[in-house]
Motif scaffolding. Sequence first.
Motif, PDB file in Angstrom:
ATOM      1  N   LEU A   5       5.062   2.048   6.701  1.00 13.57           N
ATOM      2  CA  LEU A   5       6.234   2.847   7.068  1.00 13.57           C
ATOM      3  C   LEU A   5       7.476   2.375   6.311  1.00 13.57           C
ATOM      4  O   LEU A   5       8.229   3.199   5.780  1.00 13.57           O
ATOM      5  CB  LEU A   5       6.465   2.761   8.574  1.00 13.57           C
ATOM      6  N   PHE A   6       7.687   1.066   6.240  1.00 14.88           N
ATOM      7  CA  PHE A   6       8.797   0.530   5.458  1.00 14.88           C
ATOM      8  C   PHE A   6       8.706   0.994   4.006  1.00 14.88           C
ATOM      9  O   PHE A   6       9.698   1.395   3.395  1.00 14.88           O
ATOM     10  CB  PHE A   6       8.790  -1.003   5.495  1.00 14.88           C
ATOM     11  N   GLY A  21       1.224  -4.971  11.787  1.00 17.52           N
ATOM     12  CA  GLY A  21       2.039  -5.319  10.632  1.00 17.52           C
ATOM     13  C   GLY A  21       1.743  -4.438   9.426  1.00 17.52           C
ATOM     14  O   GLY A  21       2.660  -4.032   8.706  1.00 17.52           O
ATOM     15  N   VAL A  22       0.461  -4.136   9.204  1.00 16.97           N
ATOM     16  CA  VAL A  22       0.092  -3.265   8.077  1.00 16.97           C
ATOM     17  C   VAL A  22       0.735  -1.887   8.236  1.00 16.97           C
ATOM     18  O   VAL A  22       1.308  -1.327   7.287  1.00 16.97           O
ATOM     19  CB  VAL A  22      -1.447  -3.134   7.978  1.00 16.97           C
ATOM     20  N   ILE A  31       0.833  -1.207   0.000  1.00 17.07           N
ATOM     21  CA  ILE A  31       0.000   0.000   0.000  1.00 17.07           C
ATOM     22  C   ILE A  31       0.869   1.259   0.000  1.00 17.07           C
ATOM     23  O   ILE A  31       0.627   2.207  -0.747  1.00 17.07           O
ATOM     24  CB  ILE A  31      -0.935   0.007   1.228  1.00 17.07           C
ATOM     25  N   GLY A  32       1.926   1.260   0.846  1.00 17.31           N
ATOM     26  CA  GLY A  32       2.725   2.469   1.030  1.00 17.31           C
ATOM     27  C   GLY A  32       3.819   2.692   0.008  1.00 17.31           C
ATOM     28  O   GLY A  32       4.276   3.822  -0.179  1.00 17.31           O
ATOM     29  N   GLN A  85       7.176   3.637   2.781  1.00 21.06           N
ATOM     30  CA  GLN A  85       7.453   5.071   2.647  1.00 21.06           C
ATOM     31  C   GLN A  85       8.948   5.358   2.694  1.00 21.06           C
ATOM     32  O   GLN A  85       9.450   6.207   1.950  1.00 21.06           O
ATOM     33  CB  GLN A  85       6.747   5.835   3.773  1.00 21.06           C
ATOM     34  N   ILE A  86       9.662   4.641   3.564  1.00 21.04           N
ATOM     35  CA  ILE A  86      11.108   4.886   3.711  1.00 21.04           C
ATOM     36  C   ILE A  86      11.880   4.351   2.520  1.00 21.04           C
ATOM     37  O   ILE A  86      12.684   5.079   1.903  1.00 21.04           O
ATOM     38  CB  ILE A  86      11.622   4.246   5.017  1.00 21.04           C
ATOM     39  N   LEU A  87      11.656   3.098   2.155  1.00 16.14           N
ATOM     40  CA  LEU A  87      12.433   2.480   1.074  1.00 16.14           C
ATOM     41  C   LEU A  87      12.113   3.067  -0.291  1.00 16.14           C
ATOM     42  O   LEU A  87      12.930   2.976  -1.209  1.00 16.14           O
ATOM     43  CB  LEU A  87      12.199   0.969   1.060  1.00 16.14           C
ATOM     44  N   SER A  88      10.926   3.667  -0.442  1.00 16.23           N
ATOM     45  CA  SER A  88      10.554   4.241  -1.740  1.00 16.23           C
ATOM     46  C   SER A  88      11.019   5.686  -1.900  1.00 16.23           C
ATOM     47  O   SER A  88      10.714   6.309  -2.921  1.00 16.23           O
ATOM     48  CB  SER A  88       9.035   4.168  -1.929  1.00 16.23           C
ATOM     49  N   MET A  89      11.761   6.227  -0.920  1.00 17.44           N
ATOM     50  CA  MET A  89      12.339   7.567  -1.092  1.00 17.44           C
ATOM     51  C   MET A  89      13.327   7.540  -2.262  1.00 17.44           C
ATOM     52  O   MET A  89      14.004   6.530  -2.511  1.00 17.44           O
ATOM     53  CB  MET A  89      13.030   8.007   0.195  1.00 17.44           C
ATOM     54  N   TYR A  90      13.418   8.639  -2.960  1.00 17.14           N
ATOM     55  CA  TYR A  90      14.211   8.677  -4.210  1.00 17.14           C
ATOM     56  C   TYR A  90      15.665   8.296  -3.961  1.00 17.14           C
ATOM     57  O   TYR A  90      16.274   7.579  -4.777  1.00 17.14           O
ATOM     58  CB  TYR A  90      14.141  10.077  -4.836  1.00 17.14           C
TER      59      TYR A  90
END
Length: 503
Positions: A172-173, A166-167, A33-34, A175-180
């Motif tokens: 949060l994971f 967990g969701v 989702i994130g 959002q962090i890992l998808s940062m440019y």
Amino acid sequence: METSVSYPGWTKILILAALATVLGSSTPVGYNIGVINTPGYIIKQFCNESVHSRYNIVLDESQLDILWSSVVSIFLIGGSIGSLSGSILADKTGRKGGLTISSILGLIAGVLFWVSKTANSIEMLLIGRVFGGLSAGLITAIMPMYMMELAPPHLKGATGALCPLGVTLGILFGQILSMYNILGNEGGWPHCLAISAIFQFIYVVISFILPESPKYLFVIKEKPALALKELKRIRNVNEELLTGEIELLKFEEQENIRQGEHWSISRVVRSPELFLPLLLVCTLQAGQQLSGVNAVFYYSSVIFKSAGLSVKSSELATIGAGCCNMFMAIMSVQTMIWFKRRTILQISLVTSIIFLVILGISISYMDKYQFMPYLCIVSVLGYVLCYGLGLGPIPYFIGSELFEVGARSSAMAIGSMANWSGNFVVGLTFPTMAAYIGAPSFYIFASIVIAILIFIRTYLPETKGKEACEIYSLVANGLKSKPLMPSRNIKEINTITNEKDTI
């Protein structure tokens, strides 16, 4: 019936099941989702180039928007379909087996994401999103039920809160890992989308040593010896100390036999006695999404920029809001032990309404008063905290407390579908609402939460410390029910049932 504190607590096998399902099942749901939002414009460009190079079609802006909306929303459609399938899998293959199948679907999705760019295939991306959605729908329908059926009575609320934990962790994971600067760039996005498959692979490996639900084995599969063996393994005590739970399993088995034919989704929907509990589950599941939580996160970046933060700082601030959500999800595991469901849910609803109204007002007057952007920030963080108090975790597991074992899987599947459908509706309508209505959109969300509050205050019985068979009599008369009256305990119900059988 008051729950005895003499029950075993967090045994090693129960902790292992909790860790495996949180990290290997519900975390991938939130991650999928994130993860899609931040690198969305890059993946959108890939879709455009793929269509042009393979089909020699040049998409205009509106066509590209429709294509990208399909990529995003098809995950939610898959979630709705997966939810309905959850009841069949949960009864045919078991609670643990259903989660294993969901993880295999997630693995397939991860492989498709990973190779989609190399293969220059938008079809792989779309099919991967479908498989990811199917996996997510199955997990949200089965995981809360599985963990609550493993748990002793005094830990049911805590284990029920593990799925939303967990969701939230997954979002949060993502959002962090998808940062440019991490993986949300031109070269890293396929790997970024595929990472959730690693978690699901770990679950598949661990699942071989996880226990099956004793209630499922005893009541649904009618294998009492195997159920007792699993129960002793989970509780890590001798059989003599499990007399109470074994008696309850036998009572639920009798109730399941008395109710006759196998429970299915159609039978649950048609049953007058289950109308009110099903309505409660669907109201809370859909209402969780219709409360506007995703809209608040959507607006958060804009709000933080308006407060004077740079693009990078506002991105970090949005992640900070996600951390607040994560903190509340962690706290909810203990909160469900401390507080009654009705109490904490009503506090969550009332305070969420207040912050939604303040948020709508502060956005409307953001350019007129210097302090308004800061009030917006307080409103966003306040709403996230209040949402996580009860409206976030309780809808996921309340069905397991309202329904007996026979009808439980079907009811949880319908509730999960309502959640995904609500998510789909908000995703489909909110961009238009934001464009044409703007800040007053949050008044609409507040109105929905008010309606949920009124309904819950009237019809939701207290479920903490009670078995579903105790609650049944309180909600069996539909909207004419008096669910706030004291419930009968197991012995009283058993006596009444025996008298009816004798007559």
